[in-house]
Design a protein around this motif. Sequence first.
Motif, mmCIF file in Angstrom:
data_model
loop_
_atom_site.group_PDB
_atom_site.id
_atom_site.type_symbol
_atom_site.label_atom_id
_atom_site.label_comp_id
_atom_site.label_asym_id
_atom_site.label_seq_id
_atom_site.Cartn_x
_atom_site.Cartn_y
_atom_site.Cartn_z
ATOM 1 N N THR A 94 0.831 -1.201 0.000
ATOM 2 C CA THR A 94 0.000 0.000 0.000
ATOM 3 C C THR A 94 0.865 1.251 0.000
ATOM 4 O O THR A 94 1.762 1.374 0.842
ATOM 5 C CB THR A 94 -0.910 0.027 1.246
ATOM 6 O OG1 THR A 94 -1.594 -1.224 1.359
ATOM 7 C CG2 THR A 94 -1.913 1.164 1.156
ATOM 8 N N ASP A 97 0.873 7.225 1.001
ATOM 9 C CA ASP A 97 -0.123 8.293 0.970
ATOM 10 C C ASP A 97 -1.541 7.765 0.785
ATOM 11 O O ASP A 97 -2.492 8.539 0.656
ATOM 12 C CB ASP A 97 0.205 9.309 -0.123
ATOM 13 C CG ASP A 97 0.272 8.674 -1.516
ATOM 14 O OD1 ASP A 97 0.090 7.440 -1.627
ATOM 15 O OD2 ASP A 97 0.513 9.412 -2.491
ATOM 16 N N ASP A 98 -1.717 6.448 0.793
ATOM 17 C CA ASP A 98 -3.053 5.855 0.676
ATOM 18 C C ASP A 98 -3.866 6.163 1.938
ATOM 19 O O ASP A 98 -3.348 6.064 3.048
ATOM 20 C CB ASP A 98 -2.924 4.340 0.488
ATOM 21 C CG ASP A 98 -4.241 3.703 0.078
ATOM 22 O OD1 ASP A 98 -5.168 3.669 0.923
ATOM 23 O OD2 ASP A 98 -4.346 3.227 -1.065
#
Length: 287
Positions: A94, A97-98
């Motif tokens: 992931t 900045d997700d």
Amino acid sequence: MALVAYGTTASPASSAARDVGPLLRSWRERRRISQLELALRADSSARHISFVETGRSRPSEEMVLRLAEHLEVPVRERNALLVAAGYAPRFRQTPMDDPALGPLREGLDRLIRGYEPYPALVVDATYDVVSANRGVTMLLEGVPERLLAPPLNAMRLTLHPEGLARRIRNLREWRGHLLAQMERQLALHRSAALRELYEEVAAYPVPRGGAREAARAPVEVPYFALPMRIEHDGRVLSFVSSISTFNSPMDVTVAELAIETFLPADPATVEYLHSSWAGEHREAGRE
């Protein structure tokens, strides 16, 4: 006599079995573990481990993960083992900045702020800085702006001749420690980016000032760890570093994060950091 099946045995060996076997053998040899010892840890048999490593038997997905766990294979490389065995990757990656990692980012920021006035930062697998507290900002005073342009890289900032290197009094020792740390990581991760960074920083020249200081004033190293002795505002501060990682991560990105804290190695550093911190707060109160 009962026959016990281990995974899927093919004759001749399947391509997946041939691909994953050498990888597992390589990890076992890196850990200096015998086939028998690994078999006992993984509740298997030395015969089956041998069959897997030679490609005579294709391990099940569960067996791949079990062996990887007992061999302490990094999460990213566990995905590689699964793919080599013909299975889908298990662990996602992931982006930092997700939104899904929002609570994690907030928690990390709170954690390193809690170490202030002592420096603390979070880095990723290639030492890019994910987050840093004001203690780190203080140490970076005087570093050229071009080295501070995003993405900040902790190794580059520390070892570049125009970065912190020129102020580190025991640069040769600290540089050796950092390069050895990167070499250990390179032995575990097939990372072209990390290799490129290592070759870059290892080629940096040692600033003459740092070498002269180290030769003129040998460092009495505390028995428990090698300190980083760095000049700041006319004083020499001494820190020992500690690195923390996440327990049983299920995401490649999270698995490769490291929290590094720098704790004072002598009373003078403690006193200076706390007095400077108190002075900053008094100034902020007047504004």
